[in-house]
Write an enzyme that holds these catalytic residues in place. Structure first.
Site, PDB file in Angstrom:
ATOM      1  N   GLY A  37       0.804  -1.227   0.000  1.00 51.54           N
ATOM      2  CA  GLY A  37       0.000   0.000   0.000  1.00 51.54           C
ATOM      3  C   GLY A  37       0.831   1.267   0.000  1.00 51.54           C
ATOM      4  N   HIS A  43       4.501   1.472  -8.032  1.00 49.60           N
ATOM      5  CA  HIS A  43       3.465   0.432  -8.022  1.00 49.60           C
ATOM      6  C   HIS A  43       2.641   0.488  -9.314  1.00 49.60           C
ATOM      7  CE1 HIS A  43       3.924   1.275  -3.548  1.00 49.60           C
ATOM      8  NE2 HIS A  43       4.239  -0.005  -3.643  1.00 49.60           N
ATOM      9  N   GLN A  67       7.050 -10.186   7.779  1.00 48.26           N
ATOM     10  CA  GLN A  67       8.374  -9.822   7.274  1.00 48.26           C
ATOM     11  C   GLN A  67       9.036  -8.728   8.117  1.00 48.26           C
ATOM     12  OE1 GLN A  67       6.479  -8.784   3.470  1.00 48.26           O
ATOM     13  NE2 GLN A  67       7.725  -6.934   3.403  1.00 48.26           N
ATOM     14  N   GLY A 181       9.022  -5.262  -8.369  1.00 51.58           N
ATOM     15  CA  GLY A 181       9.931  -4.207  -8.801  1.00 51.58           C
ATOM     16  C   GLY A 181      11.380  -4.616  -8.594  1.00 51.58           C
ATOM     17  N   LYS A 183      13.540  -2.581  -7.882  1.00 48.16           N
ATOM     18  CA  LYS A 183      14.083  -1.761  -6.787  1.00 48.16           C
ATOM     19  C   LYS A 183      14.461  -2.692  -5.630  1.00 48.16           C
ATOM     20  CE  LYS A 183      11.458   0.135  -3.837  1.00 48.16           C
ATOM     21  NZ  LYS A 183      11.450   0.139  -2.421  1.00 48.16           N
ATOM     22  N   MET A 218      11.372   5.684  -6.275  1.00 44.24           N
ATOM     23  CA  MET A 218      10.132   5.871  -5.515  1.00 44.24           C
ATOM     24  C   MET A 218       9.971   4.756  -4.498  1.00 44.24           C
ATOM     25  SD  MET A 218       7.353   7.305  -8.066  1.00 44.24           S
ATOM     26  CE  MET A 218       7.491   8.954  -8.668  1.00 44.24           C
ATOM     27  N   SER A 219       9.446   5.109  -3.363  1.00 38.28           N
ATOM     28  CA  SER A 219       9.320   4.145  -2.281  1.00 38.28           C
ATOM     29  C   SER A 219       8.325   4.686  -1.270  1.00 38.28           C
ATOM     30  CB  SER A 219      10.703   3.974  -1.639  1.00 38.28           C
ATOM     31  OG  SER A 219      10.601   3.288  -0.433  1.00 38.28           O
TER      32      SER A 219
HETATM   33  N1  LIG Z   1      10.256   2.771  -7.472  1.00 37.96           N
HETATM   34  C1  LIG Z   1       9.822   1.575  -7.790  1.00 37.96           C
HETATM   35  N2  LIG Z   1       9.983   1.102  -9.044  1.00 37.96           N
HETATM   36  C2  LIG Z   1       9.542  -0.129  -9.379  1.00 37.96           C
HETATM   37  N3  LIG Z   1       8.943  -0.962  -8.525  1.00 37.96           N
HETATM   38  C3  LIG Z   1       8.757  -0.545  -7.261  1.00 37.96           C
HETATM   39  C4  LIG Z   1       9.181   0.739  -6.840  1.00 37.96           C
HETATM   40  N4  LIG Z   1       8.858   0.873  -5.549  1.00 37.96           N
HETATM   41  C5  LIG Z   1       8.272  -0.268  -5.173  1.00 37.96           C
HETATM   42  N5  LIG Z   1       8.208  -1.112  -6.192  1.00 37.96           N
HETATM   43  C6  LIG Z   1       7.692  -2.477  -6.160  1.00 37.96           C
HETATM   44  O1  LIG Z   1       6.356  -2.481  -5.728  1.00 37.96           O
HETATM   45  C7  LIG Z   1       6.083  -3.689  -5.024  1.00 37.96           C
HETATM   46  C8  LIG Z   1       5.448  -3.347  -3.721  1.00 37.96           C
HETATM   47  O2  LIG Z   1       6.394  -2.640  -2.952  1.00 37.96           O
HETATM   48  P1  LIG Z   1       6.054  -1.964  -1.572  1.00 37.96           P
HETATM   49  O3  LIG Z   1       4.585  -1.899  -1.396  1.00 37.96           O
HETATM   50  O4  LIG Z   1       6.877  -2.547  -0.513  1.00 37.96           O
HETATM   51  O5  LIG Z   1       6.504  -0.469  -1.835  1.00 37.96           O
HETATM   52  P2  LIG Z   1       7.895   0.167  -1.622  1.00 37.96           P
HETATM   53  O6  LIG Z   1       7.833   1.513  -2.173  1.00 37.96           O
HETATM   54  O7  LIG Z   1       8.928  -0.777  -2.076  1.00 37.96           O
HETATM   55  O8  LIG Z   1       7.953   0.283  -0.054  1.00 37.96           O
HETATM   56  P3  LIG Z   1       9.193   0.490   0.881  1.00 37.96           P
HETATM   57  O9  LIG Z   1       9.266   1.948   1.105  1.00 37.96           O
HETATM   58  O10 LIG Z   1       8.746  -0.296   2.040  1.00 37.96           O
HETATM   59  O11 LIG Z   1      10.411  -0.085   0.251  1.00 37.96           O
HETATM   60  C9  LIG Z   1       7.425  -4.391  -4.851  1.00 37.96           C
HETATM   61  O12 LIG Z   1       7.539  -5.405  -5.831  1.00 37.96           O
HETATM   62  C10 LIG Z   1       8.409  -3.288  -5.102  1.00 37.96           C
HETATM   63  O13 LIG Z   1       9.665  -3.749  -5.567  1.00 37.96           O
HETATM   64  C1  LIG Z   2       6.228  -8.406  -1.826  1.00 42.42           C
HETATM   65  C2  LIG Z   2       5.586  -7.776  -0.619  1.00 42.42           C
HETATM   66  C3  LIG Z   2       4.224  -7.217  -0.980  1.00 42.42           C
HETATM   67  C4  LIG Z   2       5.347  -8.875   0.393  1.00 42.42           C
HETATM   68  O1  LIG Z   2       4.750  -8.367   1.524  1.00 42.42           O
HETATM   69  C5  LIG Z   2       6.486  -6.692  -0.018  1.00 42.42           C
HETATM   70  O2  LIG Z   2       7.688  -7.219   0.418  1.00 42.42           O
HETATM   71  C6  LIG Z   2       6.693  -5.551  -0.947  1.00 42.42           C
HETATM   72  O3  LIG Z   2       5.755  -4.761  -1.065  1.00 42.42           O
HETATM   73  O4  LIG Z   2       7.776  -5.411  -1.547  1.00 42.42           O
HETATM   74  N1  BAL Z   3       9.441  -3.319  -0.541  1.00 35.19           N
HETATM   75  C1  BAL Z   3      10.116  -3.672   0.673  1.00 35.19           C
HETATM   76  C2  BAL Z   3       9.219  -4.101   1.749  1.00 35.19           C
HETATM   77  C3  BAL Z   3       9.830  -3.961   3.079  1.00 35.19           C
HETATM   78  O1  BAL Z   3      10.849  -3.271   3.215  1.00 35.19           O
HETATM   79  O2  BAL Z   3       9.309  -4.500   4.068  1.00 35.19           O
END
Ligand SMILES: Nc1ncnc2c1ncn2[C@@H]1O[C@H](COP(=O)(O)OP(=O)(O)OP(=O)(O)O)[C@@H](O)[C@H]1O
Ligand SMILES: CC(C)(CO)[C@@H](O)C(=O)[O-]
Ligand code: BAL
Length: 635
Positions: A37, A43, A67, A181, A183, A218-219
């Site tokens: 989310g 995403h 996790q 992703g 990332k 992005m994150s």
């Molecule tokens: N900037 C991005 N580019 C491509 N894929 C992404 C990016 N950010 C997240 N994803 C992918 O989206 C999916 C869901 O990721 P998640 O919901 O954990 O978001 P996140 O931005 O990675 O969060 P976090 O800040 O916890 O790392 C994962 O497969 C992740 O690799």
């Molecule tokens: C793959 C995932 C949804 C599992 O909770 C999480 O690790 C994430 O968002 O990258």
């Molecule tokens: N996309 C990464 C999820 C985590 O850090 O828990």
């Protein structure tokens, strides 16, 4: 906000499984995008990618306690479910289901949620927030080797929890394709390995990193960064880009590459968690770059907030320009108003608008989001000469991304001869690796070309390459839409990646089409397209060739609708013929594995691209009249 589609929100596991089974019984394929989310463009890019592979897309939103260890940031993980739904409603093509379970570890009466005091989990036991809550869940999936390094070192329960929850999601949603992703590179590799080792019948696709306008990946957790911390965190991406460039120029010593990144991140005030150059498959540390590697970095900025980033390096340090994981390619000429770009590695599409002057750009694909309108600003040509240079281009979108564009000097034109074309995912069957085709280099003879000649020659070649990619990506107008949406079939629209107009996508919807062999379907569509073009020419509603076409035979105007379809037709015939030489592809279609398909396609493409381009070019250059009167054959 323009609503594309209202997603169905499902919170119950059984209901979710039931929905999937019902859809699959109707012949629909399902793509799953697992998320936690607080959605952003990263995403959304996975959702777009899903659209290119399956009929339906499910996005799961679940912050998985399995996790997180009790000392990690589960309780502060950002969330905004309503905002997420609003974003999903406006995604082009939409999302069919949002799976939002309250608790995936609730097995109906077995476990008791209870508070466990923090002291209990110290003392070396590996526990996540699931065990802490005492819910009785005790089965975990471990991908033993791949989970050991990098993120696995500092987060001992992380990958166990990720693999387990993803396996649960796979069992509940039963998707055909799942998207992750890059990332989170290690996570993506781990899921792929789990799927292979446990025989899940699911294709796992890795999607390129989407970056914000300043270059930060992005994150969701970025929301925790203060502006200052964010600025400092940029040091990861900036130093990785430099390292990537150094590797492309021939630096193969990983120690030196890593040191430069570690130093830059530290100087910016970051605390390095890890900086590793590892083999792309095994994730084992590499000392000297000899094959495909990935540079993964994680660092802490501010109070416990971490940024991660990675850069895929093409293993062969000896090569320079040639090793760019291209393509594409914007083909820009002053008289054109819009033009379609096709980006690799995702084979996605965009229109370019408002470009200032004749130029050819090769864009680095890792920073290009798909389906993007580009607006190129500033005078990108100086002193009548292209210098190899990186420029920033703004992308017209609410959330702007930065786009790195490599310009080639006329002196670099020769290097262009040795550029390899990469067809990484020309279809969903392609392997993770790339399919290379060296057809362009020999087609484009830039030796001795003057500056003014060089651009159109290169443009022409690139455009033809784009058309091939388009063909392979299945973007051929669908039969049922041809007559109803005639006015939409322009160069831009046809190549826009619009799922409705995509041959492959439409084909999937067409029950009747399923009964036919792929070659027949494509053949019919092409014939329809050609007939349609001819009819429109007869009715005077088609495209008029410019009067001075003969003076500018290599002008991009030469590749409008009619010629484009004829090239596709010629390509098709050639491909069909070539396919017959490798085996009967139609007959094979039911039985070959996906990997075999990609090998077959690669061979077919390599053998067929060049001759068909040459044949087509000869045909088009001989065109005296503006109205094509027959479909050329290339045999
Ligand atoms: N900037 C991005 N580019 C491509 N894929 C992404 C990016 N950010 C997240 N994803 C992918 O989206 C999916 C869901 O990721 P998640 O919901 O954990 O978001 P996140 O931005 O990675 O969060 P976090 O800040 O916890 O790392 C994962 O497969 C992740 O690799
Ligand atoms: C793959 C995932 C949804 C599992 O909770 C999480 O690790 C994430 O968002 O990258
Ligand atoms: N996309 C990464 C999820 C985590 O850090 O828990």
């Amino acid at each position: 906000m323009e609503v594309e589609k209202e997603p169905l929100i499902i919170t119950d596991k059984n209901e979710m499984r039931q929905w999937s089974r019902t859809m699959r019984a109707q012949g629909k394929t399902i793509g799953l995008v697992p998320t936690m989310g607080y959605l952003h463009e990263g995403h959304i890019s996975l959702i777009r990618e899903s659209h290119t592979h399956t009929h339906l897309t499910v996005v799961s939103i679940y912050v998985n306690p399995g996790q997180f260890s009790p000392s990690e940031d589960l309780s502060t993980y950002p969330s905004d479910f309503k905002g997420d739904i609003d974003k999903l409603k406006s995604v082009p093509g939409g999302v069919d289901v949002v799976f939002h379970p309250y608790n995936l570890y609730d097995y109906g009466g077995g476990g008791v949620e209870r508070e466990v005091r923090r002291e209990k989990e110290v003392g070396g036991a590996v526990v996540s927030c699931v065990e802490e809550r005492g819910v009785g869940h005790e089965t975990w999936v471990r991908v033993e080797k791949l989970e050991k390094g990098m993120c696995g070192k500092s987060r001992p329960v992380f990958f166990r929890g990720v693999a387990t929850v993803v396996a649960k999601l796979f069992n509940v949603v039963e998707p055909d394709v799942a998207l992750f992703g890059k990332k989170d590179y290690q996570q993506w590799r781990i899921i792929r390995r789990m799927v292979r080792d446990l025989d899940f019948s699911i294709e796992v696709i890795g999607s390129e990193i989407v970056r914000d306008v300043d270059g930060l990946a992005m994150s969701s957790r970025n929301v925790h960064l203060s502006p200052e911390e964010r600025e400092k965190a940029l040091s990861i991406n900036q130093s990785l880009s430099k390292a990537k460039l150094a590797a492309e120029k021939g630096q193969v010593n990983c120690r030196e590459l890593k040191d430069s990144v570690i130093q830059a991140v530290r100087e910016a005030g970051g605390r390095i968690d890890y900086a590793e150059i590892v083999d792309q498959e095994s994730l084992e540390a590499v000392e000297v770059i000899k094959g495909p590697v990935v540079f993964c970095v994680a660092a802490w900025f501010g109070k416990g907030k971490r940024r991660e980033g990675d850069a895929v390096l093409d293993g062969d340090g000896k090569n320079q320009v040639r090793t760019y994981p291209i393509l594409i390619v914007a083909v820009l000429s002053p008289h054109l108003k819009t033009l379609t770009l096709i980006f690799s590695p995702t084979v996605s599409f965009a229109h370019v608008q408002g470009f200032p002057s004749s130029s050819t750009y090769i864009a680095a694909p890792d920073v290009i989001p798909s389906h993007t309108k580009l607006h190129l600003r500033g005078n990108l040509v100086s002193n009548g000469c292209f210098l190899p240079h990186l420029v920033n281009v703004r992308i017209q979108r609410s959330s702007c991304q930065s786009l790195r564009v490599v310009r080639f000097s006329s002196g670099d034109a020769c290097k262009f001869n040795s550029l390899c074309m990469v067809f990484p995912k020309v279809n969903p069957c392609a392997k993770d690796g790339s399919m290379r085709c060296y057809c362009l280099g020999t087609l484009i003879n830039t030796n001795g070309a003057t500056f003014s000649e060089w651009v159109p020659v290169v443009d022409q070649g690139l455009l033809m390459a784009s058309i091939f990619l388009t063909y392979m990506a299945g973007v051929i107008p669908a039969r049922k839409l041809l007559s109803s949406s005639r006015n939409r079939i322009s160069l831009g629209d046809t190549l826009s990646g619009d799922a409705l107009l995509s041959g492959r996508a439409a084909e999937n919807d067409n029950e009747e089409a399923k009964l036919k062999l792929p070659w027949e379907i494509v053949e019919e569509k092409l014939m329809d397209a050609l007939n349609d073009v001819e009819q429109r020419h007869k009715m005077g509603t088609g495209f008029k060739f410019e009067q001075d076409l003969s003076k500018r035979p290599l002008s991009l105007y030469a590749v409008d609708e009619g010629p484009r379809f004829r090239l596709l037709w010629a390509s098709f015939q050639w491909l069909k013929k070539e396919a017959g030489t490798v085996d009967n592809v139609s007959a094979m279609s039911a039985s070959v594995s996906r990997n075999d398909w990609s090998t077959v396609l690669s061979e077919v493409l390599q053998k067929s691209c060049q001759p068909v381009c040459v044949a087509w070019l000869e045909q088009e250059l001989c065109l005296k009249s503006s109205i094509p009167d027959k479909v050329p054959s290339c045999s």
